[in-house]
Design a protein around this motif. Sequence first.
Motif, short mmCIF file in Angstrom:
data_model
loop_
_atom_site.label_atom_id
_atom_site.label_comp_id
_atom_site.label_asym_id
_atom_site.label_seq_id
_atom_site.Cartn_x
_atom_site.Cartn_y
_atom_site.Cartn_z
N GLU A 15 0.86 -1.17 0.00
CA GLU A 15 0.00 0.00 0.00
C GLU A 15 0.90 1.23 0.00
O GLU A 15 1.82 1.34 0.80
CB GLU A 15 -0.88 0.01 1.25
CG GLU A 15 -1.91 1.13 1.28
CD GLU A 15 -3.10 0.83 0.39
OE1 GLU A 15 -3.83 1.78 0.09
OE2 GLU A 15 -3.27 -0.33 0.01
N ARG A 19 1.46 10.49 -0.14
CA ARG A 19 0.75 10.85 -1.36
C ARG A 19 1.28 10.04 -2.54
O ARG A 19 2.47 9.73 -2.63
CB ARG A 19 0.89 12.34 -1.63
CG ARG A 19 0.40 13.21 -0.48
CD ARG A 19 0.58 14.67 -0.76
NE ARG A 19 -0.41 15.17 -1.70
CZ ARG A 19 -0.44 16.42 -2.15
NH1 ARG A 19 0.49 17.28 -1.76
NH2 ARG A 19 -1.38 16.82 -2.98
N ILE A 20 0.39 9.71 -3.46
CA ILE A 20 0.76 8.98 -4.67
C ILE A 20 1.38 9.98 -5.64
O ILE A 20 0.75 10.96 -6.04
CB ILE A 20 -0.47 8.31 -5.31
CG1 ILE A 20 -1.12 7.35 -4.32
CG2 ILE A 20 -0.07 7.58 -6.59
CD1 ILE A 20 -2.48 6.84 -4.79
N ASP A 44 -4.42 12.77 -1.39
CA ASP A 44 -3.55 11.60 -1.48
C ASP A 44 -2.81 11.47 -2.80
O ASP A 44 -2.10 10.48 -3.02
CB ASP A 44 -4.36 10.32 -1.23
CG ASP A 44 -5.44 10.10 -2.28
OD1 ASP A 44 -5.93 11.10 -2.86
OD2 ASP A 44 -5.79 8.93 -2.54
N ILE A 45 -2.94 12.45 -3.70
CA ILE A 45 -2.27 12.38 -5.01
C ILE A 45 -1.52 13.67 -5.26
O ILE A 45 -2.03 14.76 -5.02
CB ILE A 45 -3.29 12.12 -6.15
CG1 ILE A 45 -3.96 10.76 -5.96
CG2 ILE A 45 -2.60 12.18 -7.51
CD1 ILE A 45 -5.02 10.44 -7.00
N ASP A 72 5.17 7.20 -8.51
CA ASP A 72 4.55 5.90 -8.28
C ASP A 72 3.78 5.42 -9.50
O ASP A 72 3.74 4.23 -9.81
CB ASP A 72 3.59 5.98 -7.08
CG ASP A 72 4.29 6.42 -5.81
OD1 ASP A 72 5.23 5.71 -5.40
OD2 ASP A 72 3.90 7.45 -5.25
N VAL A 135 -8.91 9.12 -11.19
CA VAL A 135 -8.44 8.99 -9.81
C VAL A 135 -8.48 7.52 -9.38
O VAL A 135 -7.53 7.02 -8.76
CB VAL A 135 -9.30 9.85 -8.87
CG1 VAL A 135 -8.94 9.56 -7.42
CG2 VAL A 135 -9.12 11.32 -9.18
N ALA A 136 -9.56 6.83 -9.69
CA ALA A 136 -9.68 5.41 -9.32
C ALA A 136 -8.58 4.59 -9.97
O ALA A 136 -8.02 3.68 -9.34
CB ALA A 136 -11.05 4.89 -9.72
N ARG A 139 -5.20 5.34 -8.18
CA ARG A 139 -5.16 4.69 -6.86
C ARG A 139 -5.01 3.19 -6.98
O ARG A 139 -4.27 2.56 -6.22
CB ARG A 139 -6.42 5.05 -6.08
CG ARG A 139 -6.45 6.51 -5.59
CD ARG A 139 -7.80 6.88 -5.01
NE ARG A 139 -7.80 8.23 -4.45
CZ ARG A 139 -8.88 8.93 -4.16
NH1 ARG A 139 -10.09 8.39 -4.39
NH2 ARG A 139 -8.79 10.14 -3.65
N ALA A 142 -1.41 2.33 -8.05
CA ALA A 142 -0.46 2.55 -6.97
C ALA A 142 -0.49 1.42 -5.94
O ALA A 142 0.51 1.16 -5.27
CB ALA A 142 -0.75 3.88 -6.28
N CYS A 143 -1.62 0.74 -5.84
CA CYS A 143 -1.77 -0.39 -4.90
C CYS A 143 -1.49 -1.73 -5.56
O CYS A 143 -1.74 -2.78 -4.96
CB CYS A 143 -3.17 -0.38 -4.30
SG CYS A 143 -3.51 1.04 -3.24
#
Length: 235
Positions: A15, A19-20, A44-45, A72, A135-136, A139, A142-143
């Motif tokens: 995780e 911030r990404i 977070d970005i 990332d 955004v989705a 995220r 990044a995970c």
Amino acid sequence: MARNGSRSVPQEQPEPRGRIRVLLVDDHAVVRRGIRAYLEVLDDIQVVAEAGHGLEALERMAAMAAHGELPDVVLIDLLMPKLDGVATTARIMERYPVMRVVVLTSFGEMERVHAALANGAAGYLLKDAEPSEIVAAIRAAACGEVFLDPAVARKLTQEIVSPPKGLGALTSRERDVLALVAQGRSNQEIADELVISERTARTHVSNVLRKLQLASRTQAALVAVSQGLVPPPVA
């Protein structure tokens, strides 16, 4: 699955902490500006850099890597000058195997989508995607997850289940090549007409014959005439 490279690849992406960090790559400044404006309001970005084409993106990443500040996620357009998104994705994954790449595409660029996924892209979005989808996708990437635009995913699935046949299997450039073959043009003449190298023209001709399951240029010419790509020869 781990990819070969100079750096080790963890079995699972952790995780992301903090911030990404995102690198935007698109040849249209207004597109980059719009995406940046939306992402910058999120907690977070963080957009850490932009690039207008693939070569510039690779240069920026090399500079960032030298300071241990790689992004990332790379959000990249597929169709760009100098070095397109497909080739850029391949080079990114070769040099930075843990990097996550999300590509932006048009619905008609399915062949490039196939190539980008084969080169290691972690997801793809249509260019008219809603900001929330972008955004989705960022995220998810990044995970260590994969984000696929539903419309493109359906199209890819359809192509796998029922691959296009006949002329439908050819790209627009390959159709042009087929028409020139039917006119009796040599590989060099095709290259001159389309302003490409003779080697590229030869590759296109081979791809046309393979996709149409033909054994000769003569058979290709007959197909072109029968499908109305070129008029039949005058008696």
